[in-house]
Design an enzyme around this catalytic site. Structure first.
Site, short mmCIF file in Angstrom:
data_model
loop_
_atom_site.label_atom_id
_atom_site.label_comp_id
_atom_site.label_asym_id
_atom_site.label_seq_id
_atom_site.Cartn_x
_atom_site.Cartn_y
_atom_site.Cartn_z
N GLY A 24 0.98 -1.16 0.21
CA GLY A 24 -0.03 0.70 0.17
C GLY A 24 0.97 1.53 -0.26
O GLY A 24 2.03 1.28 -0.03
N GLN A 44 4.12 10.03 1.31
CA GLN A 44 4.79 8.88 1.06
C GLN A 44 5.32 9.32 -0.26
O GLN A 44 6.73 8.64 -0.02
CB GLN A 44 4.00 7.45 1.39
N CYS A 65 5.74 0.35 7.62
CA CYS A 65 5.43 1.27 7.11
C CYS A 65 6.24 2.18 6.38
O CYS A 65 7.51 1.67 6.62
CB CYS A 65 4.35 2.44 8.06
N LEU A 66 6.09 1.88 4.88
CA LEU A 66 7.45 2.27 4.40
C LEU A 66 8.26 3.60 4.17
O LEU A 66 9.07 3.95 3.95
CB LEU A 66 6.84 2.51 2.72
N HIS A 97 -4.37 1.77 7.22
CA HIS A 97 -3.16 2.58 7.64
C HIS A 97 -3.23 2.82 6.08
O HIS A 97 -2.84 3.92 7.08
CB HIS A 97 -2.44 1.10 6.61
N GLU A 98 -3.55 3.28 5.22
CA GLU A 98 -3.77 4.08 3.73
C GLU A 98 -4.65 5.37 4.33
O GLU A 98 -4.00 6.71 3.85
CB GLU A 98 -3.56 3.51 2.51
N HIS A 155 -3.29 7.51 6.45
CA HIS A 155 -1.61 8.11 6.63
C HIS A 155 -2.74 9.71 5.33
O HIS A 155 -2.07 10.82 5.75
CB HIS A 155 -1.37 7.58 4.99
ZN LIG Z 1 2.69 3.61 6.08
#
Ligand SMILES: [Zn+2]
Length: 170
Positions: A45, A50, A92-93, A134-135, A138
């Site tokens: 995701g 991000q 998380c990236l 999660h997204e 963000h």
């Molecule tokens: Zn994330």
């Protein structure tokens, strides 16, 4: 085009992203860049902030690029229903190398608009429910770290500060 992933500490990650108003060619380009960037970073995701773009759009593919039918584009997503609970490790990236147990709903229903401007509602279970939450977080300026105990969160933040000082967090 692959964009570098913005990491924890960048203010774009804590801002509420701007809503998507136009479902045009420029948006299709952003969607394609977001999938490219997500696959390059080996994520399931990715939210636009991000890659440094404060707009209300996220992409998800829990098949890691193996099944094109699982590619999802969520513009202006809202979680409209939640059911049950699951507690699994989450990463998380934007917070690479760290993973912590986070409790999320077992099922989550998201209402969103696709890249062409068509509204849809979809219920995900397990990993997909986790990705929806999660997204969507963000896009509202929230990271999974905010669900951790303050002790755990501070420990992670301290480690990140150390990495920053060593020039290993950029
Ligand atoms: Zn994330």
């Amino acid at each position: 085009m692959i964009h570098p992933i913005v990491k924890f500490g960048d203010p774009v990650l804590s801002k509420i992203a701007e809503p998507i108003m136009a479902f045009n060619k420029e948006l299709q380009g952003l969607v394609s860049d977001m999938f490219d960037s997500m696959y390059a970073a080996k994520g399931i995701g990715l939210a636009a902030p991000q890659i440094g773009i404060s707009r209300h759009i996220a992409v998800i593919d829990i098949s890691f690029g193996k099944d094109p039918e699982q590619k999802l584009v969520l513009c202006n997503p809202v979680i409209v229903a939640k059911e049950g609970k699951q507690s699994e490790e989450e990463g998380c990236l934007s917070v690479p190398e760290f993973r912590e147990k986070v409790t999320r709903p077992l099922k989550a229903t998201v209402r969103a608009t696709d890249a062409k401007g068509k509204e849809f509602t979809m219920t995900g279970e397990g990993l997909l429910a986790r990705a929806f939450c999660h997204e969507t977080d963000h896009l509202n300026g929230k990271l999974y770290l905010s669900y951790l105990s303050s002790l755990k969160r501070e420990l992670i933040v301290r480690k990140i500060k150390k990495l920053e000082k060593a020039g290993e967090w950029a």
